[in-house]
Write an enzyme that holds these catalytic residues in place. Structure first.
Site, short mmCIF file in Angstrom:
data_model
loop_
_atom_site.label_atom_id
_atom_site.label_comp_id
_atom_site.label_asym_id
_atom_site.label_seq_id
_atom_site.Cartn_x
_atom_site.Cartn_y
_atom_site.Cartn_z
N GLU A 1 0.81 -1.22 0.00
CA GLU A 1 0.00 0.00 0.00
C GLU A 1 0.84 1.27 0.00
OE1 GLU A 1 -2.77 -0.87 3.23
OE2 GLU A 1 -4.20 -1.68 1.78
N GLU B 1 -7.59 -6.16 -3.50
CA GLU B 1 -7.03 -4.82 -3.31
C GLU B 1 -5.52 -4.98 -3.53
OE1 GLU B 1 -6.76 -3.30 0.64
OE2 GLU B 1 -7.68 -1.40 0.05
N HIS C 1 -9.15 -8.09 0.25
CA HIS C 1 -8.37 -6.89 0.54
C HIS C 1 -7.17 -7.24 1.42
CE1 HIS C 1 -10.90 -3.31 -0.80
NE2 HIS C 1 -11.39 -4.38 -1.40
N GLU C 2 -6.05 -6.60 1.13
CA GLU C 2 -4.77 -6.83 1.82
C GLU C 2 -4.21 -8.26 1.70
OE1 GLU C 2 -7.41 -5.85 4.07
OE2 GLU C 2 -7.19 -3.69 3.70
N GLU D 1 -9.00 4.74 -0.79
CA GLU D 1 -9.31 5.02 0.61
C GLU D 1 -8.22 5.83 1.31
OE1 GLU D 1 -9.74 0.96 1.83
OE2 GLU D 1 -7.69 0.83 2.58
#
Lengths: 716, 716
Positions: free
Chosen positions: A172, A502, A483-484, A508
């Site tokens: 991220e 994701e 996600h993640e 976000e």
């Protein structure tokens, strides 16, 4: 349609010494060579035309308690074949994919090691190469503990590269764009907006790694078919510009546990002199196994809205009560004092269901519906969620009834808090709960430090977990948006119920941190998206976070509104969120019309122009419909996007609706200023659209009706 | 019957400085003192009459990122109470248990640490003390990561002790009997017959630790109620004879993760000048929580036979085929070549069912019934068993039908191979499979290195797993016999479906290693069995392993046959195996009659004489029946056992059947020589029975019928 031509070359047996074997791509442009050094070290090299791209690079694995697979090799056999087929994806950017490569399979023996042989298999495509190690079952080799992989990529120079720090937990990060020699991954340690990080050192970066030589050649290093193995990071030797595979260790320091017969993932090198070729490449998918779901008819691309952005901007909370110590087995949820800001209420959910039904949106996601959110993050807590107990204000059965009556699908949320042993214990029960209450898709999350403790998000155990979850979901006919997790590597060909992940920095981050710079979305398709669709959560209409919280005066989405619309084209995904609060859509129904109209599954796609870090323009045709869509985005620099519509069928006039930045638009100062216009276009039209700094344009095209034909023709 | 007297003493608040508070046991014999040192360190001391047993010893925990709970304390409050109740166990050595103690609860504050207070609670029984740490929920303390526990036991001298090496994986050692100063746990590294060992160092031993002072005082240090915490090993300071708690780390080096409010396990010190008091102690049980199963009527003590010893002596195999590489998802089991020695076949199982039905044996265990045994051990393999797929020669449905028709219960086997993440994923499915096919009890196993990798058998995560398995089994009304778990600490009071564990060196070691010396069974009741019943698998009738394999000429069971019968009394368990091959029982039906007759659940028990490491004689009354049984065992020395029968009701004559070593019996040279005699006895009888070296005697007693009264009266 399946056609396969197989041409076998003679097998040659040589004892040792250097030996070179070269193959060319089907169109002859790329060439790949394999040879053994005088020490019996396997090496390979790759060229683009006459230009070397990868100089002779060493290969192999090191394993525990046994000699490595890096040297002392002799060639036992060489096989070569051409493979050419066309296959149909269940969903995708296109409705058929050609898989055409030349394969070179080298069987190597290690004479000094009894009963030991293995294979290195190369596949050379017109736009790149893939290779993997294969270990057949044999008396001397059954259980393999991998301690290191020594796959090298010897580059020809200090290329410019888009990179994020090597990190075994998270992707991220915003991208850095520097020469290889200027990579310093330690900067990742100061990226405090990422909660869980394990950074191995300053010289490690993540794959996919997107590079461009000074001669204008695009090189992307990545992997395909990551199964039962840790993710591949890359170590950079800043003097020699040799990259080397860096695997992710388990709690006791080993990289992988394998049982012959087995294969490693494919290591991939995409090559082209055209950036759009990289975006359009199907090589990663082609290196994956065919679909394993016998009847995938229950898998449906979709759009959704959700009770989600509220929590990111701070107007609502995931948690029901404002306390920070709860116990699943003990807390009486009915006795807690609700904080009055809980997002996941029956009432608020019905509003979202109403909106979805009124706007042709397939699904509604609700986060924070289940007990445990009061202390879910940062406490390394294993018994954190049970995935089946709703809060007192969330009536699962009533919502099921209400959504079904309105023809809307509810999307489940399984935040695991990275307590994965807990999630695996609950998974069957949680999936049965979903089916019982009419949920057929789940968004999962892996925020925090992994339990089993000592494991990493990118380690073999977690890679196996993510796939176990997808396979078990498939058994229950459940679609997954993870996600993640580890970044995807094309497994959605094999398991098309994995709609999206994701596994990168999404929209976000703009809600509560310094956010994503305008160039961010011009990079992700060249990196993260090569492995699979991303749930980027586009479609934000109100850019400034100070709207919700005056304290957040510098936080905002770093794009214009029409760039957010364009993302539905440039950030390909079969699962797309209209991510904003529905009131922001209700305030701008004209702009929202594009999101209502845009498709999520495609017959064909054309990448018209692109430069990583700068701009992308892409056109797509909706699956099974006479509808086309064009999206164009730029970075912090305004520009003129060019889109030739010569993909449109002949002899028809079309009406194009253009959603463009207004002349005064600017991501920083005036992001929400846009223009909507309609005009007639046809196959000969070349659109020229001015994009604001951080801007974009979205165009929908359909055959013109009689009424439409009164419109003016397009003029740039 | 429940009676509780509660007497509250005045609360006293003092700032700091030393302060002593002393309580006495209900009968006044033991006394326990608590005080704070001048540095505010909590300490306790314990005396037996006027003799100090534990000198002032420090206490407390160290935790991550926060000050420890070891010093800087001031007393906030002192509470004292007497508790006296009698409770009914679901099954046990006795049918009612008195729980009578004086409690001293010290609430401590740490003025230098804001918002911090905790409790140390002591309970003093007539036969020992227990204490634990309690952490109430408070603003300054919610999530606690324990890095060390500093509980000390400062002994008064270099006591003789029975010890096994500290080892985070296994308790399957023979005992050493030395002074504390002569402990060298590193010898454990050469105990190669134990496959998986993690030995922290030469000065670490396991608890329970059984000691005897030179004055003849018996001291046992252990723990009760091990829940959500790692097991307690002990470090010995060989100069000061201070023992200190040594917890078991997780993969990243922490000991435990706690969430307030929470308690540690009880640390226990049993004390008596009579060895039989240690054996009879109910303190560990009394420190556990009451039964949590609302309706435990489905829990039934049982005897069983099994297809099991065959595999240990080598006449049959767990595996179906002789290959060493299988994959659950890929191997076609029907295509494998059976090795012809597979134990778990439908045909062989029916033989065992027939035997059980003919002999009043409740259950049949079958090991090796499910696919995966070909490469199950030593390969650190996660995807090793699925617990639901039988081999081609094991017809689950047919066996269910056959057993049901004969009134015999099948016992399931779940060897996990320590791939515990795998077992947890399969557990619901495996338990449903069991219920579907009529299995209501499971023997589980944890052989090998634990997965999650880096965890230990004795660590917090595994402690939590064992209890999760028991709780989930209870949900399915399944009884559990766990092999290779952490040693039990009385949790069967709370979860009486946990019938037994192994968690020590059982009879099986005699089949394939140097085995268990004759003293072994005279030690285990003073150590391992204090925490709960052991599935020791007694009842072997053929002692020499050369019977089965001439290569095993030095391997044998190191007891006489009648000692094997006596073990059904001295090794208390509600679950008892008649462990030998049924053909060995069929060859000696007269001796086997004792096993047919012996009960497994009791109204009362009397430990008549005992010395750890030397001998035990115990008598028990069968639950709800007019039947009594006596067992006497000795170590390598022959002896005369004495058993007064004054527990028998008055005014009745009884017939006793005595199974004794023949005069020429000897565990080494003539183990299978025995005598069976019948005679009349009554309340006034004192049995005197000669036990051979490594020998034993088993006696069954029931009211005499008219025919019996023609028998001679007992004469020693």
């Amino acid at each position: 349609m399946l056609r396969k031509l197989s041409i076998m070359l003679a097998a040659l047996l040589l004892i040792s010494g250097s030996y070179a074997q070269t193959i060319k791509s089907p169109d002859g442009r790329l060439s790949l060579s394999f040879s053994l050094s005088s020490e019996g070290e396997p090496t390979y090299a790759l060229s683009f035309g006459s230009k070397p791209v990868i100089l002779p690079s060493k290969m192999g694995l090191e394993i525990k308690n046994k000699p490595p697979f890096t040297n002392g090799c002799a060639i036992k056999q060489i096989d070569s074949a051409i493979f050419n087929e066309t296959w149909i994806p269940v969903w995708g950017e296109v409705n058929q994919i050609n898989n055409h490569y030349r394969e070179l399979a080298i069987t190597l023996q290690q004479p000094a090691v009894a009963n030991r042989w293995f294979r290195i298999v190369f596949r050379l495509f017109n736009d790149g190469a893939g290779f993997r190690y294969e270990f057949p079952e044999q008396p001397g080799l059954q259980y393999i503990t991998v301690t290191n992989e020594r796959t090298c990529f010897q580059l020809t120079g200090d290329h410019m590269t888009f990179w994020i720090p090597g990190d075994y937990e998270s992707q991220e990060y915003t991208y850095n764009h520097t020469r290889l020699s200027d990579v310093d991954a330690e900067i990742g340690k100061k990226v405090y907006e990422i909660g869980t990080r394990t950074i191995p050192g300053s010289d490690y970066v993540q794959s996919p790694l997107m590079m461009k030589t000074d001669d204008g050649l695009y090189i992307n290093i990545f992997e395909a078919t990551l199964v039962n193995y840790p993710a591949m990071h890359l170590h950079i030797d800043k003097k020699t510009f040799c990259l080397e595979s860096q695997l992710v260790p388990d709690p006791i320091g080993n990289m992988a546990y394998l049982q012959a017969s087995c294969n490693t993932p494919w290591r991939t090198i995409l090559l082209s002199d055209k950036a759009t070729d990289i975006l359009a490449s199907k090589t990663i998918l082609n290196l994956n196994e065919p679909c394993k779901i016998a009847d995938p008819s229950w898998i449906k691309p979709m759009k959704f809205v959700g009770i989600w952005w509220d929590m990111h901007v701070g107007t609502k909370s995931w948690n029901y009560a404002d306390i920070n110590n709860v116990k699943l087995d003990e807390t009486d949820w009915n006795k807690l004092t609700p904080n009055g800001r809980h997002g996941a209420t029956t009432e608020y959910t019905k509003k979202y269901i109403d909106f979805a039904a009124a706007n042709g949106i397939d699904g509604v996601l609700v986060e924070g519906w289940n007990v445990g959110w009061e202390d879910w993050a940062g406490n390394y807590k294993e018994n954190v969620f049970d995935f089946v107990t709703p809060y007192p204000d969330f009536d699962v059965a009533e919502i099921q009834r209400y959504a079904a009556a309105k023809g809307v699908k509810m999307i489940m949320h399984h935040e695991t808090s990275s307590a994965v042993t807990n999630y695996e214990r609950w998974m069957d029960t949680a999936f049965r709960f979903m089916k019982h209450y009419g949920y057929n898709a789940v968004k999962s999350g892996y925020v925090g430090r992994i339990i089993p403790r000592g494991e990493n998000h990118d380690g073999q155990w977690m890679v196996n977990h993510y796939l176990r979850a997808v396979k078990k979901a498939a058994k229950y006919k459940i679609m997954v948006d993870a996600h993640e997790p580890v970044r995807p590597t094309g497994l959605h060909r094999t398991w098309p119920n994995l709609l999206a992940c994701e596994a990168a920095r999404g929209n976000e981050f703009n809600a509560w941190s310094r956010g994503n710079p305008p160039e961010h979305e011009t990079i992700l398709p060249f990196t993260r998206l090569l492995g699979g669709p991303m749930d980027y959560t586009p479609g934000i209409f109100r850019m400034k976070m100070s709207t919700y919280d005056p304290q957040k005066k510098d936080m905002m989405v770093h794009t214009t509104l029409t760039k957010q619309l364009a993302l539905y084209l440039t950030m390909y995904s079969p699962l797309q969120m209209a991510a904003d609060l529905i009131q922001n859509y209700e305030a701008r129904p004209d702009a929202f019309q594009f999101i209502r109209d845009v498709a999520v599954d495609w017959d064909n796609s054309w990448y018209l122009e692109a430069e990583p870090g700068d701009y992308i323009t892409v056109a797509r045709k909706a699956k099974g419909k006479d509808e086309w869509f064009v999206g164009a985005i730029t970075d912090e620099n305004g520009r003129m996007a060019t889109a030739s519509l010569n993909f449109l069928p002949e002899k028809t006039k079309y009406v194009a609706t253009l959603y463009t930045d207004a002349p005064d638009a600017d991501w920083k100062t005036n992001p929400e200023s846009y223009t909507i216009s309609k005009c007639l276009v046809d196959k000969n039209t070349v659109l020229k659209i001015k994009l604001a700094p951080g801007g974009g344009a979205a165009i929908s095209i359909r055959p013109a009706t009689e009424t439409d034909k009164k419109l003016k023709r397009y003029k740039p």
